[in-house]
Design an enzyme around this catalytic site. Structure first.
Site, PDB file in Angstrom:
ATOM      1  N   ASN A 119      -7.987   4.342   8.297  1.00 36.08           N
ATOM      2  CA  ASN A 119      -7.355   3.208   8.970  1.00 36.08           C
ATOM      3  C   ASN A 119      -7.432   3.281  10.487  1.00 36.08           C
ATOM      4  O   ASN A 119      -7.289   2.269  11.157  1.00 36.08           O
ATOM      5  CB  ASN A 119      -5.895   3.078   8.546  1.00 36.08           C
ATOM      6  CG  ASN A 119      -5.151   4.389   8.587  1.00 36.08           C
ATOM      7  OD1 ASN A 119      -5.501   5.339   7.888  1.00 36.08           O
ATOM      8  ND2 ASN A 119      -4.142   4.464   9.416  1.00 36.08           N
ATOM      9  N   THR A 143      11.358  -7.214 -10.964  1.00 36.44           N
ATOM     10  CA  THR A 143      10.773  -8.545 -11.067  1.00 36.44           C
ATOM     11  C   THR A 143       9.626  -8.678 -10.074  1.00 36.44           C
ATOM     12  O   THR A 143       9.783  -8.380  -8.890  1.00 36.44           O
ATOM     13  CB  THR A 143      11.843  -9.622 -10.783  1.00 36.44           C
ATOM     14  OG1 THR A 143      12.889  -9.443 -11.727  1.00 36.44           O
ATOM     15  CG2 THR A 143      11.270 -11.024 -10.890  1.00 36.44           C
ATOM     16  N   GLN A 165      -8.069   0.193   3.361  1.00 37.59           N
ATOM     17  CA  GLN A 165      -8.912  -0.251   4.475  1.00 37.59           C
ATOM     18  C   GLN A 165     -10.366  -0.478   4.059  1.00 37.59           C
ATOM     19  O   GLN A 165     -11.170  -0.928   4.852  1.00 37.59           O
ATOM     20  CB  GLN A 165      -8.866   0.769   5.623  1.00 37.59           C
ATOM     21  CG  GLN A 165      -7.505   0.906   6.278  1.00 37.59           C
ATOM     22  CD  GLN A 165      -7.121  -0.308   7.133  1.00 37.59           C
ATOM     23  OE1 GLN A 165      -7.948  -1.131   7.501  1.00 37.59           O
ATOM     24  NE2 GLN A 165      -5.843  -0.409   7.460  1.00 37.59           N
ATOM     25  N   HIS A 191      -2.013  -7.498   2.380  1.00 34.47           N
ATOM     26  CA  HIS A 191      -2.009  -8.063   3.735  1.00 34.47           C
ATOM     27  C   HIS A 191      -3.169  -7.564   4.595  1.00 34.47           C
ATOM     28  O   HIS A 191      -3.360  -8.009   5.717  1.00 34.47           O
ATOM     29  CB  HIS A 191      -0.654  -7.858   4.427  1.00 34.47           C
ATOM     30  CG  HIS A 191      -0.346  -6.469   4.901  1.00 34.47           C
ATOM     31  ND1 HIS A 191      -0.485  -6.102   6.216  1.00 34.47           N
ATOM     32  CD2 HIS A 191       0.123  -5.379   4.250  1.00 34.47           C
ATOM     33  CE1 HIS A 191      -0.099  -4.834   6.344  1.00 34.47           C
ATOM     34  NE2 HIS A 191       0.263  -4.376   5.174  1.00 34.47           N
ATOM     35  N   CYS A 198       3.173   1.875  13.367  1.00 36.93           N
ATOM     36  CA  CYS A 198       4.318   2.380  12.613  1.00 36.93           C
ATOM     37  C   CYS A 198       5.502   1.482  12.914  1.00 36.93           C
ATOM     38  O   CYS A 198       5.460   0.665  13.834  1.00 36.93           O
ATOM     39  CB  CYS A 198       4.608   3.836  12.951  1.00 36.93           C
ATOM     40  SG  CYS A 198       5.059   4.089  14.647  1.00 36.93           S
ATOM     41  N   GLY A 203       0.811  -1.210   0.000  1.00 32.44           N
ATOM     42  CA  GLY A 203       0.000   0.000   0.000  1.00 32.44           C
ATOM     43  C   GLY A 203       0.847   1.263   0.000  1.00 32.44           C
ATOM     44  O   GLY A 203       0.515   2.251  -0.665  1.00 32.44           O
ATOM     45  N   THR A 204       1.933   1.243   0.734  1.00 32.24           N
ATOM     46  CA  THR A 204       2.780   2.436   0.823  1.00 32.24           C
ATOM     47  C   THR A 204       3.359   2.783  -0.543  1.00 32.24           C
ATOM     48  O   THR A 204       3.339   3.940  -0.967  1.00 32.24           O
ATOM     49  CB  THR A 204       3.904   2.197   1.850  1.00 32.24           C
ATOM     50  OG1 THR A 204       3.308   1.944   3.125  1.00 32.24           O
ATOM     51  CG2 THR A 204       4.831   3.405   1.952  1.00 32.24           C
TER      52      THR A 204
END
Ligand code: PLP
Length: 409
Positions: A168, A256, A198, A220, A352, A78-79
């Site tokens: 979130n 890849t 989320q 995830h 975090c 996501g980041t």
């Protein structure tokens, strides 16, 4: 410490941080760690097999999010998807430009994966109300002010607006369709991005995000592995890559691909989407029982951003999996420590990397009073959450709060 296995009296209530992998997704990825190990960029049969597996997963994700397969770009999470969206579209077509040549805008309650890139580009934030819902008037005012600056030659106008689909920390679902209407009207050249990380498990993500040009997901959070994300890039949206090299993912994201992870993400996405309606119903009941039980048994506990409804709190504006409360006179860190001792695993806000507590910009934006913010607790539920876990949390949280108030740890 040895490997952790949850005992029958534990409660894992941190699904918004990460949810356990679906066993079917684990099974699906194993052959790609073993005999089907080939590099999908190769020209031979084994490579074609890996490439086909990625494309099958791409087809699944595309169908669920209402995109064409060619619009689905796999990333490392996501980041990365958020960073690629904000930096990629915020500067698209103008690699050497700085923020002064165009503005990026986001809501004040975005995950740091969006907020920090927007701040790095000198962007602007839009406020929310006490429930964490985007202030549409403020959005319009910000876009109008930027249009005026652009008309005066002081800026190149708004390049990107990023509004998350669901928050979130507190779970608020944003009015994306209304926001999109305002953006299209007042900043027609802007790219609209939504972080739907989320929202995926709990909403009809295709419908909710249909108004967006770019959509971020993270595997995830829906039962896939860590380290796999998606950025939906609608046809015709200009995006500068952040990572260049082999030209994979149609040049949007060289490198890849994580074949086992992508395969597992596809399986998890399918399971999550197919079971969504019944899961939302089941989880809503568990979440409501948890929140109602905590409010009734812990004095000074406030449901964060509660909206009053005719027959009690109206939680329809929030995703089913998130229960967020603030507890007066209690420090989150101490409470989490006590909860962990009784095998309740939760969090104070967004997690975090350091695990350290920081004041929540989300609660600040919602104008939650400082004395409450310090005692924030997010209990988040998911596909594996059981009634027993909710019972356990309801038995553990009230005495833990009492103990802290009495000065004990
Ligand atoms: N966006 C939101 C709303 C999130 O909740 C998270 C993770 O907590 C992310 C982005 C980052 O996703 P990832 O952990 O895959 O980098």
């Amino acid at each position: 410490m040895g490997p952790l296995a949850l005992t029958p009296v534990s409660a894992y209530l941190d699904h918004a941080a990460t949810t356990p992998m679906r066993p079917e997704a684990i099974d699906a990825m194993l052959p790609f760690l073993d005999v089907r190990f080939a590099n999908p960029s190769g020209a031979h049969r084994m490579a074609r097999d890996a490439r086909r597996a990625i494309d099958d997963a791409r087809d699944v994700v595309a169908e669920i999010v209402g995109a064409r397969p060619g619009e689905v770009v796999f990333t490392s999470g996501g980041t990365e998807s958020d960073n690629l969206a904000v930096f990629g579209a915020g500067r698209a077509g103008a690699p050497g430009l700085t923020a002064s040549h165009g503005t990026v805008v986001c809501s004040a309650v975005e995950h740091h994966a969006v907020l920090d890139p927007v701040i790095a580009l000198g962007g602007r934030t839009v406020g929310v109300d006490a429930a964490g819902r985007l202030d549409l008037d403020h959005l319009a005012a910000v876009l109008e002010a930027e249009a005026t600056r652009a008309a005066a030659g002081e800026s190149a106008g708004v390049r990107l607006v990023s509004i998350m689909a669901a928050n979130n920390e507190v779970g608020t679902v944003q009015p994306l369709a209304e926001a999109a209407e305002i953006v299209r009207h007042l900043a027609p050249a802007a790219v609209l991005h939504t972080d739907a990380v989320q929202a995926f498990c709990w909403t009809d993500v295709a419908e909710l995000t249909s108004v967006a040009d770019l959509v971020s997901l993270s595997a995830h959070k829906f039962g896939g592995p860590k380290g796999v994300g998606v950025l939906v890039v609608r046809d015709g949206v200009a995006l500068s890559p952040r990572q260049i090299g082999g030209g994979q993912e149609r040049g949007h994201r060289s490198g890849t691909q994580n074949v086992p992870g992508i395969v597992a993400a596809g399986v998890a996405a399918r399971l999550s989407a197919d079971g969504r309606s019944s899961e939302v119903e089941r989880t809503t009941k568990l979440r409501d029982r948890l929140l109602d039980g905590l409010v009734a048994s812990v004095p000074g506990l406030v449901e964060t951003g509660a909206v009053a409804g005719p027959g009690g709190p109206d939680r329809s504006g929030r995703v089913a999996g998130t229960a967020h409360v603030c507890i007066e006179g209690v420090e989150s860190e101490a409470l989490l420590f006590l909860l962990e001792r009784s095998e309740v695993y939760a969090s104070a806000a967004s997690s975090c990397s350091s695990g350290a507590m920081e004041t929540s910009h989300v609660l600040e934006a919602m104008a939650v009073p400082a004395e409450l913010r310090g005692g924030s607790l997010r209990l988040s539920l998911g596909w594996s959450t059981t009634d027993t876990e909710i019972d356990h949390a309801l038995a553990v949280v009230p005495p833990a709060v009492e103990r802290l108030r009495a000065g004990g740890l």
